[in-house]
Write a protein that holds these residues in place. Structure first.
Motif, short mmCIF file in Angstrom:
data_model
loop_
_atom_site.label_atom_id
_atom_site.label_comp_id
_atom_site.label_asym_id
_atom_site.label_seq_id
_atom_site.Cartn_x
_atom_site.Cartn_y
_atom_site.Cartn_z
N GLN A 1 24.26 1.49 -81.71
CA GLN A 1 25.21 0.38 -81.64
C GLN A 1 25.79 0.06 -83.01
N GLU A 2 24.99 0.18 -84.07
CA GLU A 2 25.50 -0.06 -85.41
C GLU A 2 26.52 1.00 -85.81
N ALA B 1 29.68 0.24 -84.02
CA ALA B 1 30.37 -0.90 -84.65
C ALA B 1 31.11 -0.46 -85.91
N ILE B 2 30.48 0.42 -86.70
CA ILE B 2 31.14 0.94 -87.90
C ILE B 2 32.39 1.71 -87.50
N GLU C 1 31.03 5.36 -92.59
CA GLU C 1 31.87 4.40 -93.32
C GLU C 1 33.11 5.06 -93.90
N LYS D 1 25.08 6.39 -91.68
CA LYS D 1 25.96 5.22 -91.74
C LYS D 1 26.95 5.34 -92.89
N GLN E 1 19.50 0.45 -81.43
CA GLN E 1 20.09 -0.33 -82.50
C GLN E 1 20.95 0.52 -83.41
N THR E 2 20.44 1.71 -83.77
CA THR E 2 21.21 2.60 -84.65
C THR E 2 22.51 3.03 -83.99
N GLU F 1 19.16 7.62 -91.22
CA GLU F 1 20.10 6.64 -90.67
C GLU F 1 21.00 6.09 -91.76
#
Length: 604
Positions: A335-336, A339-340, A305, A301, A332-333, A297
């Motif tokens: 959604q994160e 969001a990124i 980025e 991420k 959760q992953t 994860e």
């Protein structure tokens, strides 16, 4: 010499003048020169070079022609080439065949007739004329190339291979066509022959990156992983500053389950390019395979980025997450990452759209709608996003938002029946039944090719016409809905209940309500409807049984009040009074509840 002849030679001189092209036969490189693969020509460049060669060849005649016939043949040929370049193949062929009739042994004329037939789809004649061109001028590489193309178009790959082989053998300085031959071998699955041909090309031109990649493909198809990896390592050694070769090698290790090597090489790539998203993606996949979800994860991420990992790649990855949601381990992953994506790509509508999709699947409706609305502000042309917004408005029972968004969407998509449906629902919920009917009736006309949606319109129209006290239209709409789906729960419940309130068609109401309760024996709303229909039929004992079942799962004031009415009819006045008082306390009872309590008497 005639003026035409002078003009033709002058034109020919101009066409043949100018810089050379990479596809022309190269000079033999000196030992000190850095070997490189000749640059491949564009289609436009190849056509221009072939045209020049054809004109050059056309100026050389193999038969003795009179001056008049020579000029006439050249004129037809030039006209034919001009029409060919204009892609008017009929006129081109007409002119070229006239040139051929005067001079049938001219290789260039045969070549151009073959090319015209190929482009117009006449492959048989294309083959014959191309063969003639090669026979008449066996030193012209372009004639072989056209013949090979004609054979390939007919899936005569063996003949195409033989044509390339002859070209390379017969025509001097034809080494560059080894690459064409090798590609043809690869396309035919003749991997050993392709490999041998590539190696022959490397002996002639030196190591070439593209050849190394293709040799890797061959080795992998042959399940010769070690050889494929050797080619990759050689590429990295020869090009130490090219991170793409390092990444390709890391991917090959990962694909073939050489996970520690994949990590080592991917980290090598990150030393050269610390923010490289592809390296992070490779590492994320490797750590996932190693069941190291936390590190996987983290790498994912880091890849997200990076703006250089384009939005389409990120969307594809997030779509894969959606297929696995809802999942407590992934919500959760996902959604994160979404969001990124919206933060890194704030001007991309699809970033907010996919974020909305993830939040919808995860059950976060309000956040989903917020992202959908941001997507719409960036690009309002996608109907599916508007549809999602409207559905969420309806699910959240936010009538003002539902009306606002359906009206906005209908300005852009006035022919979308579902938007008219929800617009009508919005007006109905907003106590504007006249506007509701207008929207529903208009949308219904657009839904005639969708029986299921049509039934939804009819059901809603049944409810709305009832509010307008237009009972014939209300009944007709319900009946139409039930004709399509006899088990339509909303139509069965509302139609039977409204008939009971009106005291009309009570046997029909009993049939519908009883059917619904049989299919849904624990639904308190349906039990209440059935109980009230029985009440109106004066079957108070039956009504009591149904209402007592309903009261096991509900404290709705209407159901409690109905139960009190039934008890009163059964002569249990004190119990009836207690139920009426309870209904009043709960809130939501009928306007007659106070009189019932005050007078201890039933009012209907």
């Amino acid at each position: 010499m005639s003026r035409f002849r002078v003009f033709f030679l002058l034109l020919l001189g101009l066409l043949l003048a100018g810089p050379g092209y990479a596809q022309q036969q190269p000079a033999t490189p000196t030992p000190k020169a850095e070997p490189t693969k000749p640059r491949k020509l564009s289609r436009k460049e190849r056509k221009e070079l072939a045209r020049r060669a054809a004109l050059d060849a056309a100026s050389r005649q193999r038969v003795n022609l009179s001056e008049k016939d020579r000029e006439l043949s050249e004129s037809f040929f030039v006209d034919g080439v001009r029409f060919l370049l204009l892609e008017d193949y009929n006129k081109a062929l007409e002119r070229l065949l006239k040139a051929y009739a005067l001079n049938p042994t001219n290789a260039a004329i045969n070549y151009k007739i073959a090319e015209t037939n190929l482009l117009s789809g006449n492959l048989r004649d294309a083959t014959n004329f191309a063969l003639a061109a090669v026979k008449l001028d066996p030193q012209n590489a372009y004639y072989y190339l056209l013949l090979a193309q004609v054979y390939s178009s007919q899936k005569q790959y063996e003949e195409a291979i033989q044509t390339y082989t002859t070209l390379i053998k017969v025509v001097p300085n034809s080494g560059p066509y080894l690459f064409n031959l090798a590609d043809l071998y690869m396309a035919q699955g003749k991997l050993n022959e392709a490999l041998a041909t590539f190696e022959q090309a490397e002996q002639k031109f030196g190591p070439l990156d593209e050849v190394s990649f293709k040799k890797q493909q061959i080795y992998l198809k042959q399940n010769n992983l070690d050889k494929a990896l050797q080619e990759g390592e050689a590429l990295i050694t020869a090009n130490p500053d090219e991170v793409r070769y390092v990444l390709a090698q890391a991917q090959m290790y990962a694909t073939n389950n050489r996970l520690p090597d994949a990590i080592r090489v991917a980290e090598q790539a990150l030393k050269q390019d610390p923010d490289n998203p592809r390296a992070h993606m490779i590492l994320a996949d490797v750590y996932r395979q190693q069941k190291n979800s936390q590190e996987s994860e983290r790498q994912l991420k880091l890849a997200f980025e990076s703006p250089s990992l384009d939005i389409d790649n990120k969307v594809r990855i997030l779509v894969d997450f959606i297929k696995q949601l809802p999942n407590p381990d992934l919500n959760q992953t996902a959604q994160e990452l979404a969001a990124i994506t919206t933060r890194v790509h704030p001007k991309e509508a699809k970033a907010f759209s996919i974020a909305g999709d993830i939040q919808t699947v995860s059950g976060n409706r309000s956040a989903a709608r917020s992202n959908y609305l941001k997507a719409i502000r960036l690009d309002n042309s996608r109907y599916q996003i508007w549809q999602q917004v409207v559905l969420i408005d309806a699910e959240l029972s936010q009538v003002d938002s539902l009306l606002l968004h359906t009206n906005q969407a209908l300005e852009l998509f006035p022919n979308q029946a579902p938007l008219w449906f929800y617009n009508g629902v919005g007006y109905q919920l907003n106590k504007q039944p006249t506007k509701a009917v207008k929207s529903l009736e208009y949308g219904r006309k657009l839904a005639t090719d969708n029986p299921e949606l049509l039934a939804q319109f009819d059901t809603q129209l049944g409810d709305t016409y009832h509010e307008l006290k237009d009972y014939p239209k209300s009944d007709a709409a319900y009946e139409a809905a039930l004709t399509f789906d006899a088990n339509n729960a909303q139509a069965l419940n509302n139609y039977s209940y409204y008939l009971s309130l009106r005291g009309e068609k009570l046997e029909r109401a009993k049939e519908m309500a009883g059917k619904l309760v049989k299919q849904n024996p624990e639904n308190d709303t349906y039990l209440d409807t059935y109980g009230w229909v029985l009440y109106r039929l004066k079957d108070y004992t039956g009504a009591r049984q149904q209402l007592e079942k309903a009261l096991k799962t509900t404290t709705d004031a209407t159901v409690v009040e109905h139960y009190g009415d039934v008890l009163f009819r059964l002569g249990e006045v004190d119990k009836a009074l207690a139920e009426w008082q309870r209904a009043k306390k709960l809130g939501g009872a009928s306007s007659l509840i106070d009189r019932k309590i005050k007078d201890k008497k039933l009012y209907e």
